[in-house]
Design a protein around this motif. Structure first.
Motif, short mmCIF file in Angstrom:
data_model
loop_
_atom_site.label_atom_id
_atom_site.label_comp_id
_atom_site.label_asym_id
_atom_site.label_seq_id
_atom_site.Cartn_x
_atom_site.Cartn_y
_atom_site.Cartn_z
N GLY A 114 0.84 -1.20 0.00
CA GLY A 114 0.00 0.00 0.00
C GLY A 114 0.86 1.24 0.00
N ASN A 115 0.71 2.06 -1.03
CA ASN A 115 1.43 3.33 -1.11
C ASN A 115 0.44 4.42 -0.72
OD1 ASN A 115 2.85 5.59 -1.75
ND2 ASN A 115 2.93 5.21 -3.96
N TRP A 116 0.61 4.93 0.49
CA TRP A 116 -0.36 5.91 1.00
C TRP A 116 -0.14 7.30 0.41
CZ3 TRP A 116 -0.55 4.61 7.02
CH2 TRP A 116 -1.02 3.29 7.17
N GLY B 144 11.50 5.71 -7.61
CA GLY B 144 11.20 5.94 -9.02
C GLY B 144 9.73 5.89 -9.37
N HIS B 145 8.87 6.12 -8.37
CA HIS B 145 7.44 6.20 -8.69
C HIS B 145 7.23 7.28 -9.74
CE1 HIS B 145 3.15 6.86 -8.30
NE2 HIS B 145 3.08 5.69 -7.70
N SER B 146 6.26 7.08 -10.61
CA SER B 146 6.08 8.05 -11.71
C SER B 146 5.78 9.45 -11.18
CB SER B 146 4.99 7.59 -12.66
OG SER B 146 3.75 7.54 -11.99
N ALA C 115 0.78 -6.63 -5.91
CA ALA C 115 0.25 -5.36 -6.39
C ALA C 115 0.80 -4.20 -5.57
CB ALA C 115 -1.27 -5.36 -6.31
N LEU C 116 0.98 -3.07 -6.25
CA LEU C 116 1.28 -1.81 -5.57
C LEU C 116 0.00 -0.98 -5.66
CD1 LEU C 116 3.19 0.10 -4.11
CD2 LEU C 116 4.14 0.78 -6.31
N VAL C 117 -0.60 -0.75 -4.52
CA VAL C 117 -1.95 -0.19 -4.46
C VAL C 117 -1.90 1.23 -3.90
CG1 VAL C 117 -4.29 -0.58 -3.59
CG2 VAL C 117 -2.76 -2.54 -3.96
N GLY C 118 -2.51 2.16 -4.61
CA GLY C 118 -2.57 3.54 -4.13
C GLY C 118 -3.87 3.80 -3.41
N GLY C 119 -4.83 4.35 -4.13
CA GLY C 119 -6.09 4.80 -3.51
C GLY C 119 -6.77 3.75 -2.65
N ALA C 120 -6.84 2.54 -3.15
CA ALA C 120 -7.56 1.50 -2.39
C ALA C 120 -6.82 1.08 -1.13
CB ALA C 120 -7.82 0.29 -3.29
N ALA D 279 -2.65 4.61 -15.89
CA ALA D 279 -3.59 3.80 -15.10
C ALA D 279 -3.61 4.21 -13.64
CB ALA D 279 -3.22 2.31 -15.22
N ILE D 280 -2.70 5.10 -13.25
CA ILE D 280 -2.58 5.46 -11.83
C ILE D 280 -3.67 6.46 -11.45
CG2 ILE D 280 -1.13 6.61 -10.12
CD1 ILE D 280 1.30 5.47 -11.65
N GLY D 281 -4.53 6.04 -10.54
CA GLY D 281 -5.57 6.92 -10.01
C GLY D 281 -6.65 7.28 -11.01
N THR D 282 -6.72 6.56 -12.11
CA THR D 282 -7.68 6.92 -13.16
C THR D 282 -8.87 5.98 -13.24
OG1 THR D 282 -6.49 5.56 -14.77
CG2 THR D 282 -5.85 7.89 -14.61
N TYR E 250 5.45 -2.59 -11.90
CA TYR E 250 5.05 -2.06 -13.21
C TYR E 250 3.78 -1.25 -13.04
CZ TYR E 250 2.74 -1.76 -17.71
OH TYR E 250 2.07 -1.28 -18.81
N GLU E 251 3.89 0.05 -13.29
CA GLU E 251 2.75 0.94 -13.14
C GLU E 251 2.61 1.80 -14.39
OE1 GLU E 251 1.85 1.57 -8.65
OE2 GLU E 251 3.03 3.22 -9.43
N PRO E 252 1.71 1.43 -15.29
CA PRO E 252 1.47 2.31 -16.43
C PRO E 252 0.98 3.67 -15.92
CG PRO E 252 0.03 0.35 -16.49
CD PRO E 252 0.81 0.28 -15.23
N GLY F 48 0.76 -2.23 -10.62
CA GLY F 48 0.12 -1.10 -9.94
C GLY F 48 -0.60 -0.22 -10.94
N GLY F 49 -1.71 0.36 -10.50
CA GLY F 49 -2.51 1.24 -11.36
C GLY F 49 -3.96 0.84 -11.30
N SER F 50 -4.72 1.54 -10.42
CA SER F 50 -6.16 1.31 -10.29
C SER F 50 -6.51 -0.13 -9.91
CB SER F 50 -6.90 1.74 -11.57
OG SER F 50 -6.76 3.13 -11.77
N VAL F 51 -5.69 -0.73 -9.04
CA VAL F 51 -6.06 -2.03 -8.49
C VAL F 51 -7.11 -1.81 -7.42
CG1 VAL F 51 -5.26 -4.07 -7.24
CG2 VAL F 51 -3.79 -3.01 -8.96
N LYS F 52 -8.21 -2.53 -7.54
CA LYS F 52 -9.35 -2.41 -6.62
C LYS F 52 -9.80 -3.81 -6.22
CE LYS F 52 -9.49 2.03 -7.65
NZ LYS F 52 -8.83 2.98 -6.76
O1 G3H Z 1 1.78 3.44 -6.02
C1 G3H Z 1 0.62 3.20 -6.34
C2 G3H Z 1 0.12 3.54 -7.64
O2 G3H Z 1 0.52 4.79 -8.07
C3 G3H Z 1 -1.30 3.17 -7.94
O3 G3H Z 1 -2.20 4.14 -7.48
P1 G3H Z 1 -3.77 3.85 -7.63
O4 G3H Z 1 -4.00 2.48 -7.05
O5 G3H Z 1 -4.44 4.92 -6.85
O6 G3H Z 1 -4.06 3.88 -9.08
#
Ligand code: G3H
Length: 244
Positions: free
Chosen positions: A7-9, A91-93, A225-230, A166-169, A161-163, A205-209
């Motif tokens: 989880g990446n807060w 190296g997060h985008s 998975a590398l999970v952001g928002g969720a 796809a991040i937060g979209t 791998y985080e396109p 990683g990228g919009s994993v829910k």
């Molecule tokens: O580090 C996590 C990613 O940037 C994914 O973020 P997201 O799950 O909110 O799309």
């Protein structure tokens, strides 16, 4: 290898929210996956306290390439280790975009992380324009070549791998596209690190829910998975981890 659900807060939440979130994650009874939470720097120690006695690992979201020095506002790998971090996202985008970090900078930071015996979680991923023009795989291969240090395999380094698009979209690549990219990353790791490259974890990683986690995590060479928002909602993060 045991899947890793991280989880990446990012820059979210208050101190009390961080404590509560960590406590709720620590109480989750997840089988079959290793859990990792990466809070903002000021919350590392309180989150470490909230995780005490659990198997949930603690990580940071960045670090400086130097172990110490006159670098106002920066944080070193030894400091992160002191605070109980075992992993460091690099190296997060968002770092690459907001702070101009290139592959060489990411590699230098990864070297600093390795020097402390911490595990780097190195992020790579293409932009939407690169995906549409068919460059996604060579772009990611180039990022891997430039960002991963020698010694990466010895500490069981992690690739995420985080396109970028796809991040937060709420958008994700097709399952075929995720599988193809992970296979390419596996091949790059094997070419670079030999047999050890076959044992390194590659996260998506990228919009994993909770709703898409099971299908994504079942794909070949998707080792977590590398999970952001969720990851900011304990029930959602635990549901993703339980989908392994
Ligand atoms: O580090 C996590 C990613 O940037 C994914 O973020 P997201 O799950 O909110 O799309």
């Amino acid at each position: 290898m045991r899947p890793l659900i991280a989880g990446n807060w990012k820059m979210h939440g208050s101190l009390s929210e961080a404590r509560a979130l960590a406590g709720a994650v620590a109480e989750g009874k997840v089988q079959g996956a290793e859990l990792l939470v990466c809070p903002p720097f000021p919350y590392l120690l309180p989150v470490q306290g909230a995780l005490a006695g659990s198997t949930v690992a603690l990580g940071a979201q960045d670090c400086h390439a130097a172990a110490k020095g006159a670098h106002t506002g920066d944080i070193s790998a030894p400091m992160l280790k002191d605070c109980g971090a075992g992993f460091v996202i690099l190296g997060h985008s968002e770092r690459r975009a907001d702070h101009g970090e290139d592959d060489a900078a990411v590699r230098a930071k990864a070297e600093a992380v390795l020097a402390e015996g911490l595990v780097p979680v190195v992020c790579v991923g293409e932009s939407e324009a690169q995906r549409l023009s068919g460059e996604a795989e060579p772009v990611v291969a180039g990022q891997l070549a430039g960002s991963l240090p020698e010694g990466f395999a010895q500490v069981h380094g992690v690739v995420a791998y985080e396109p970028v698009w796809a991040i937060g979209t709420g958008r994700t690549p097709t399952e075929d596209d995720i599988a193809a990219m992970h296979a390419r990353i596996r091949a790059e790791l094997a070419a670079r690190f030999g047999a050890a490259g076959g044992t390194l974890r590659i996260l998506y990683g990228g919009s994993v829910k909770p709703g898409n986690a099971k299908a994504i995590l079942a794909l070949p060479h998707v080792d977590g998975a590398l999970v952001g928002g969720a990851s900011l909602v304990a029930a959602d993060f635990l549901a993703i981890a339980s989908a392994v």
